[in-house]
Design a protein around this motif. Structure first.
Motif, PDB file in Angstrom:
ATOM      1  N   ILE A 163     126.819  88.195 -12.691  1.00 21.70           N
ATOM      2  CA  ILE A 163     126.269  88.732 -13.950  1.00 21.70           C
ATOM      3  C   ILE A 163     125.231  87.736 -14.479  1.00 21.70           C
ATOM      4  CG2 ILE A 163     126.810  89.567 -16.277  1.00 21.70           C
ATOM      5  CD1 ILE A 163     128.203  91.220 -14.059  1.00 21.70           C
TER       6      ILE A 163
ATOM      7  N   ILE B 140     123.523  94.195 -18.587  1.00 21.55           N
ATOM      8  CA  ILE B 140     124.615  94.753 -17.769  1.00 21.55           C
ATOM      9  C   ILE B 140     125.612  95.525 -18.651  1.00 21.55           C
ATOM     10  CG2 ILE B 140     126.546  94.126 -16.214  1.00 21.55           C
ATOM     11  CD1 ILE B 140     123.663  93.927 -14.978  1.00 21.55           C
TER      12      ILE B 140
ATOM     13  N   ALA C  44     126.512  99.372 -18.108  1.00 21.45           N
ATOM     14  CA  ALA C  44     127.879  99.879 -17.929  1.00 21.45           C
ATOM     15  C   ALA C  44     128.117 101.054 -18.866  1.00 21.45           C
ATOM     16  CB  ALA C  44     128.886  98.762 -18.189  1.00 21.45           C
TER      17      ALA C  44
ATOM     18  N   LEU D 197     120.866  94.151 -12.016  1.00 21.54           N
ATOM     19  CA  LEU D 197     121.705  95.288 -11.598  1.00 21.54           C
ATOM     20  C   LEU D 197     122.148  95.119 -10.139  1.00 21.54           C
ATOM     21  CD1 LEU D 197     119.715  98.259 -13.192  1.00 21.54           C
ATOM     22  CD2 LEU D 197     121.963  97.393 -13.917  1.00 21.54           C
TER      23      LEU D 197
ATOM     24  N   ALA E 278     124.771  92.372  -9.919  1.00 20.73           N
ATOM     25  CA  ALA E 278     126.074  92.782 -10.455  1.00 20.73           C
ATOM     26  C   ALA E 278     126.772  93.759  -9.506  1.00 20.73           C
ATOM     27  CB  ALA E 278     125.889  93.422 -11.829  1.00 20.73           C
ATOM     28  N   LEU E 279     125.999  94.655  -8.900  1.00 24.99           N
ATOM     29  CA  LEU E 279     126.624  95.702  -8.089  1.00 24.99           C
ATOM     30  C   LEU E 279     126.906  95.272  -6.648  1.00 24.99           C
ATOM     31  CD1 LEU E 279     124.540  98.680  -9.489  1.00 24.99           C
ATOM     32  CD2 LEU E 279     127.032  98.414  -9.689  1.00 24.99           C
TER      33      LEU E 279
ATOM     34  N   LEU F 238     130.285  96.156 -12.989  1.00 30.30           N
ATOM     35  CA  LEU F 238     129.427  96.017 -14.175  1.00 30.30           C
ATOM     36  C   LEU F 238     130.221  95.392 -15.341  1.00 30.30           C
ATOM     37  CD1 LEU F 238     127.464  99.405 -14.004  1.00 30.30           C
ATOM     38  CD2 LEU F 238     126.507  97.120 -13.619  1.00 30.30           C
TER      39      LEU F 238
END
Ligand code: GLU
Length: 447
Positions: A368, A374, A378, A413, A416-417, A442
């Motif tokens: 993150i 983020i 989410a 993104l 995070a993913l 997320l």
């Protein structure tokens, strides 16, 4: 007469890009001619040859797709070499010599200091029969040399053009050592003659051997084959190939660098030729485009950057049908066509598929970077079902709401993913990751 070529590696080490290139040129040439390819192991050096190397050579050629129609090994043929030696002795073309290595080294030194070429001075030819018998009776063991003619040796080389050597400038080669072991220069010709090899295609380090070997063919009354001597491959990095044989071995390229066999063949078939260095779609394509006329005279440079570029192209062009058996072999039967199509365009090595499978299907710790963004992401993640338009719709709205765009929007993104900075297009990855996992990642959870 139909074409028959051979590749004759010694099983004293692993195959590397140098001897694979020679093998490939032989194979491409003969396949184009509709001829045959023989794998022959030059294993008369019983101390250095091993079965493990012989097995590795066969395995590597098979993996590369260099199929052979015939197989032979020199260690099966000692009786035949002996027979030809006896024939040569009978007609005065083989003669016994008794000098040891130190004496020969001394002779060479003295010749060089007098500005003479360091060729064997034929002192042994001056020995009388009685002198020879006395030496043998005293327990001395002779080695046997081939008596060259003084006539010039000429041939038209398919790569190097017209070649000519004065017989008198060549050293009478040793055929058989004092311990009875026949040497390469001799065995190779006996085999090529007996096996009716039509073309000898090998590195240009063998040019001087060819000059003396032609006279051995003639002494056997066998037709002399056609020759092609290829310039020796060098490394683009400037390092010596001989110092990098480990990493430049077929096994090293396959197991450590994850290189496809067709990438190796594409690069080796094209480097040092007038063709562009590109990925071929098949070995047949390489066969069709093969021509000795395209091979240049300067040393080809083997560049691992080209290799990885070609490798990536091959993976990008690989269909699911081609990939499926390999996936099964890696235990990745769950990778379906949709998954393969989503990620392979982004891979440079086949085994990267495993990472992407794990990223989509196994737990990972998200990274993150922009917590604010983020959090917003989410909260606005669309509800499943998802398709490849979901990512676009979601991130467009997110961009408008946060005022972020480009890398500032997409990198947090992606991190995070997937936990990765690079990878397949996120519009493809998002549905593969799925709603539950994406939501949890997320939220900063390992999921
Ligand atoms: N065993 C030899 C080598 O690997 C073969 C050379 C030849 O093709 O005659 O260099």
């Amino acid at each position: 007469m139909s074409t028959l070529v051979r590749i004759a590696p010694s099983p004293t080490g692993f195959l590397h890009v140098g001897n694979v290139r020679t093998a490939l040129m032989n194979w491409l040439f003969t396949r184009k001619q509709g001829g045959k390819f023989m794998l022959r192991l030059d294993d008369t050096d019983m101390e250095r040859s091993t079965q493990a190397f012989a097995d590795a050579i066969e395995r590597d050629f098979k993996w590369l797709g260099l199929s052979w129609d015939m197989f032979a090994k020199q260690s099966d043929r000692f009786a035949r070499y002996k027979e030809v030696l006896e024939q040569f002795k009978a007609v005065g073309r083989a003669y016994p010599c008794f000098e040891n290595q130190e004496e020969l080294a001394l002779k060479r030194k003295s010749q060089l200091s007098r500005g003479l070429p360091p060729i064997y001075n034929r002192d042994a030819l001056k020995l009388t029969k009685d002198e020879i018998d006395a030496k043998i009776a005293a327990g001395q063991k002779p080695h046997w040399r081939f008596k060259l003619n003084d006539t010039p040796v000429v041939w038209d080389d398919l790569v190097q053009g017209h070649k000519s050597f004065a017989g008198s400038a060549l050293s009478d080669p040793v055929l058989v050592r004092e311990d009875g072991v026949p040497l390469y220069t001799f065995c190779s010709v006996v085999d090529d003659a007996d096996m009716k090899i039509t073309h000898v295609i090998r590195g240009e380090d063998h040019v001087a051997n060819t000059a003396v070997q032609i006279q051995i063919w003639e002494a056997m009354n066998a037709p002399v084959p056609t020759f092609a001597h290829l310039p020796l491959i060098t490394l683009a990095s400037g390092e010596e190939l001989s110092k990098r044989l480990g990493s430049m071995s077929v096994a090293g390229l396959r197991d450590e660098m994850g290189v496809e066999p067709l990438a190796i063949a594409s690069l080796l078939a094209k480097t040092g030729t007038s063709d562009a260095i590109e990925a071929a779609d098949s070995m047949d394509e390489l066969v069709n485009s093969f021509d000795f006329k395209k091979i240049g005279r300067s040393p080809p440079k083997f560049d691992t950057k080209d290799l990885m570029r070609i490798n990536a192209r091959i993976i990008h062009h690989m269909s699911y049908a081609q990939a499926a058996p390999r996936l099964a072999g890696m235990g990745l039967t769950a990778v379906d066509e949709k998954f393969w199509n989503a990620v392979h365009q982004n891979m440079t090595q086949f085994n990267e598929i495993k990472n992407w499978w794990l990223i989509a299907n196994e737990k990972l710790a998200p990274k993150i970077e922009d917590a604010e963004l983020i959090k917003h992401a989410a909260a606005t993640l669309p509800a499943a079902p998802w398709d490849d338009t979901t990512w676009g719709t979601w991130t467009k709205a997110l961009g408008t709401a946060t005022g972020k765009s480009g890398k500032a929007l997409f990198m947090p993104l992606r991190l995070a993913l997937t936990g990765q900075e690079h990878g397949p297009e996120m519009k493809m990855m998002l549905p593969l990751i799925g709603e539950a996992r994406a939501k949890a990642r997320l939220a900063g959870q390992t999921a």
